[in-house]
Design a protein around this motif. Structure first.
Motif, PDB file in Angstrom:
ATOM      1  N   THR A  35       0.822  -1.207   0.000  1.00 12.17           N
ATOM      2  CA  THR A  35       0.000   0.000   0.000  1.00 12.17           C
ATOM      3  C   THR A  35       0.855   1.255   0.000  1.00 12.17           C
ATOM      4  O   THR A  35       0.612   2.205  -0.758  1.00 12.17           O
ATOM      5  N   ILE A  36       1.872   1.274   0.851  1.00 10.81           N
ATOM      6  CA  ILE A  36       2.712   2.461   0.991  1.00 10.81           C
ATOM      7  C   ILE A  36       3.606   2.665  -0.235  1.00 10.81           C
ATOM      8  O   ILE A  36       3.742   3.779  -0.752  1.00 10.81           O
ATOM      9  N   THR A  37       4.226   1.582  -0.721  1.00  7.71           N
ATOM     10  CA  THR A  37       5.163   1.726  -1.839  1.00  7.71           C
ATOM     11  C   THR A  37       4.457   2.002  -3.159  1.00  7.71           C
ATOM     12  O   THR A  37       5.064   2.578  -4.072  1.00  7.71           O
ATOM     13  N   LEU A  38       3.193   1.597  -3.297  1.00  8.88           N
ATOM     14  CA  LEU A  38       2.445   1.936  -4.511  1.00  8.88           C
ATOM     15  C   LEU A  38       2.400   3.443  -4.689  1.00  8.88           C
ATOM     16  O   LEU A  38       2.690   3.978  -5.771  1.00  8.88           O
ATOM     17  N   ASP A  39       2.043   4.146  -3.624  1.00 10.02           N
ATOM     18  CA  ASP A  39       1.996   5.610  -3.698  1.00 10.02           C
ATOM     19  C   ASP A  39       3.388   6.186  -3.932  1.00 10.02           C
ATOM     20  O   ASP A  39       3.564   7.122  -4.723  1.00 10.02           O
ATOM     21  N   LEU A  40       4.380   5.617  -3.252  1.00 11.41           N
ATOM     22  CA  LEU A  40       5.741   6.124  -3.372  1.00 11.41           C
ATOM     23  C   LEU A  40       6.204   6.162  -4.825  1.00 11.41           C
ATOM     24  O   LEU A  40       6.585   7.211  -5.351  1.00 11.41           O
ATOM     25  N   PHE A  41       6.137   5.021  -5.499  1.00  9.10           N
ATOM     26  CA  PHE A  41       6.696   4.951  -6.845  1.00  9.10           C
ATOM     27  C   PHE A  41       5.775   5.583  -7.891  1.00  9.10           C
ATOM     28  O   PHE A  41       6.262   6.171  -8.863  1.00  9.10           O
ATOM     29  N   ALA A  42       4.465   5.498  -7.698  1.00  6.20           N
ATOM     30  CA  ALA A  42       3.555   6.097  -8.671  1.00  6.20           C
ATOM     31  C   ALA A  42       3.701   7.610  -8.701  1.00  6.20           C
ATOM     32  O   ALA A  42       3.749   8.231  -9.771  1.00  6.20           O
ATOM     33  N   VAL A  68      -5.160   5.017  -8.945  1.00  6.42           N
ATOM     34  CA  VAL A  68      -3.779   5.393  -9.254  1.00  6.42           C
ATOM     35  C   VAL A  68      -3.540   5.387 -10.763  1.00  6.42           C
ATOM     36  O   VAL A  68      -2.851   6.253 -11.314  1.00  6.42           O
ATOM     37  N   ALA A  69      -4.119   4.406 -11.461  1.00  2.00           N
ATOM     38  CA  ALA A  69      -3.967   4.341 -12.919  1.00  2.00           C
ATOM     39  C   ALA A  69      -4.607   5.558 -13.594  1.00  2.00           C
ATOM     40  O   ALA A  69      -4.044   6.127 -14.541  1.00  2.00           O
ATOM     41  N   VAL A  70      -5.784   5.975 -13.123  1.00  2.00           N
ATOM     42  CA  VAL A  70      -6.437   7.162 -13.673  1.00  2.00           C
ATOM     43  C   VAL A  70      -5.588   8.401 -13.424  1.00  2.00           C
ATOM     44  O   VAL A  70      -5.467   9.285 -14.286  1.00  2.00           O
ATOM     45  N   PHE A  71      -4.969   8.469 -12.248  1.00  2.00           N
ATOM     46  CA  PHE A  71      -4.089   9.593 -11.931  1.00  2.00           C
ATOM     47  C   PHE A  71      -2.940   9.674 -12.944  1.00  2.00           C
ATOM     48  O   PHE A  71      -2.604  10.755 -13.451  1.00  2.00           O
ATOM     49  N   GLY A  72      -2.342   8.530 -13.271  1.00  2.00           N
ATOM     50  CA  GLY A  72      -1.260   8.511 -14.252  1.00  2.00           C
ATOM     51  C   GLY A  72      -1.723   8.934 -15.635  1.00  2.00           C
ATOM     52  O   GLY A  72      -1.042   9.699 -16.331  1.00  2.00           O
ATOM     53  N   ALA A  73      -2.905   8.454 -16.043  1.00  2.00           N
ATOM     54  CA  ALA A  73      -3.441   8.815 -17.362  1.00  2.00           C
ATOM     55  C   ALA A  73      -3.729  10.313 -17.439  1.00  2.00           C
ATOM     56  O   ALA A  73      -3.468  10.966 -18.465  1.00  2.00           O
ATOM     57  N   GLY A  74      -4.271  10.877 -16.368  1.00  2.00           N
ATOM     58  CA  GLY A  74      -4.528  12.318 -16.345  1.00  2.00           C
ATOM     59  C   GLY A  74      -3.248  13.124 -16.439  1.00  2.00           C
ATOM     60  O   GLY A  74      -3.210  14.188 -17.072  1.00  2.00           O
TER      61      GLY A  74
END
Length: 437
Positions: free
Chosen positions: A249-256, A316-322
């Motif tokens: 959970t924590i590292t997903l946010d970190l690297f994204a 998180v995927a939508v955040f990257g696409a935006g």
């Protein structure tokens, strides 16, 4: 008295076994906490947006740097804020678990107040230089590293566990609504009178410190055995490492966010791509928070309860696409809309992640685990700024943002495979091992 059975063929009416939890705002201590968070975030966000603009403008105007060279300075700004976070995070988590948490938060607010006064003075006398801005930004990083774990650890102690998901959503409303008002107000006040924005921030920080002092004392949880402080600091890191669910959970946010963070380059887009100046920068910085505030408001009244892990991954995927779309945009209003979408997606992810972390961490570890989570969040922001600024120096700001957003989508897919625990998280139910220390 005997219970009279219902007539034959009629189902008995059972009382609701799970009555709706009360609003977090029905608790006076939480109301103080909420307002203190709102005013502090409004102040710091107003400062952050102006510091970034002043640094970029100083580099371009006083030092004669090109767009790419000045963009690299913004990357360095992220680095100098990250260094104190990396060094002091274990200390801050230990402090939040060993000292009265209100006092820690108040002390950190007062550090930020001093920084605001200094920035206001040097802006007034036209004495700002790049080294001075870097130094004060580093001190701002010191203040943030202590206030984060202390404030995060207060909320679970002033509301019942059943209310905590809504309390986290309401706290996010405080954060995000202040993140809407703060940058917009900071940009507008700076355009009217540069030094006044720091007076505005100093007053808000003083109000925040006073308000948090009104919360009842939040004492650290008792421990049966006192251990060496360095060992207790390491416990937080070890606990997070052992619990794969928390680690994922924590590292997903970190690297994204390291990959997709575009906020560091907003001064570049405002000044030289969209050509809107400091006023436009304020609205650009406020736009993600507007989207986040709308989502947080909805989650406060109707929090999600099912398939929380999958929904976090999609957010998180939508955040990257935006982020990718924002990098290509040259229209101010389209860019604002994309930033609103990115903020909404990020808030959805933040809500799920924050609730999972708080409910999957035993109370005696909350300060230290919150510090680890805070380090990941801050590292993602500051290192993301450094990554964006460095890439922009070589390939320009548009390329840095677009490639970063695409990288965030790849990370999301990879984490869904590496940490199947995230996909399998159906509810917020605690999953840490009993007896973990």
């Amino acid at each position: 008295m005997a219970t009279i059975p219902p007539p034959e063929g009629v189902e008995p009416v059972m009382p609701d076994a799970t009555p709706k939890a009360p609003s977090p705002l029905s608790f006076p201590d939480y109301r103080y906490f909420w307002f203190a968070r709102f005013t502090a975030v409004m102040a710091t966000m107003a400062m952050v947006v102006v510091i970034g603009y002043q640094l970029y403008d100083t580099a371009r105007t006083d030092y004669g740097m090109s767009i790419r060279e000045a963009s690299f300075q913004l990357g360095l700004l992220g680095l100098v804020q990250f260094v104190p976070l990396a060094i002091l995070t274990p200390v801050a988590g230990w402090v939040a678990d060993r000292f009265e948490r209100r006092k820690v938060a108040i002390f950190a607010n007062m550090i930020d107040l001093v920084i605001a006064v200094l920035l206001g003075w040097f802006t007034w006398i036209d004495g700002l230089t790049l080294p001075l801005l870097f130094a004060l930004a580093a001190l701002h990083g010191v203040a943030r590293v202590f206030v984060g774990p202390a404030m995060s650890a207060i909320a679970p102690n002033i509301v019942p566990p059943a209310v905590l998901p809504r309390a986290i959503a309401m706290s996010s409303i405080a954060w995000q609504s202040a993140s809407v008002v703060g940058p917009a107000a900071g940009g507008l006040i700076y355009a009217a009178h540069p030094a006044s924005v720091y007076v505005f921030a100093a007053i808000l920080l003083a109000v925040s410190a006073f308000t948090i002092s009104r919360v009842r004392p939040v004492l650290p949880p008792p421990t049966e055995v006192r251990r060496h402080p360095l060992r207790e600091m390491a416990d937080g890191l070890q606990f997070t490492w052992r619990e794969r669910f928390l680690l994922g959970t924590i590292t997903l946010d970190l690297f994204a966010v390291i990959l997709s963070g575009a906020t560091a380059l907003l001064p570049v887009f405002a000044r030289d791509i969209l050509q809107t100046g400091s006023e436009g920068l304020g609205f650009l910085r406020a736009a993600p928070a507007l989207g986040a505030a709308v989502v947080a408001l909805g989650l406060a009244f109707r929090p999600i309860e099912r398939n929380v892990g999958v929904k976090m991954l999609w957010a998180v995927a939508v955040f990257g696409a935006g982020t990718v779309a924002f990098g290509f945009s040259t229209n101010f209003f389209l860019s604002l809309g994309l930033l609103v979408l990115m903020g909404a997606a990020d808030m959805f992810s933040v809500f799920v992640r924050g609730t999972l972390i708080q409910l999957n961490t035993p109370d005696h570890m909350r300060g230290r685990v919150s510090a680890v989570s805070g380090l990941a969040i801050s590292a993602s922001n500051e290192l993301g700024e450094m990554r964006a600024g460095t890439m922009a120096a070589f390939m320009g700001p548009v390329g840095a943002v677009v490639i970063g957003g695409a990288g965030a989508i790849v990370v999301t897919a990879l984490w869904a495979w590496l940490f199947p625990e995230l996909r399998r998280a159906r509810t917020f139910a605690p999953q840490f091992k009993a007896g973990s220390t």
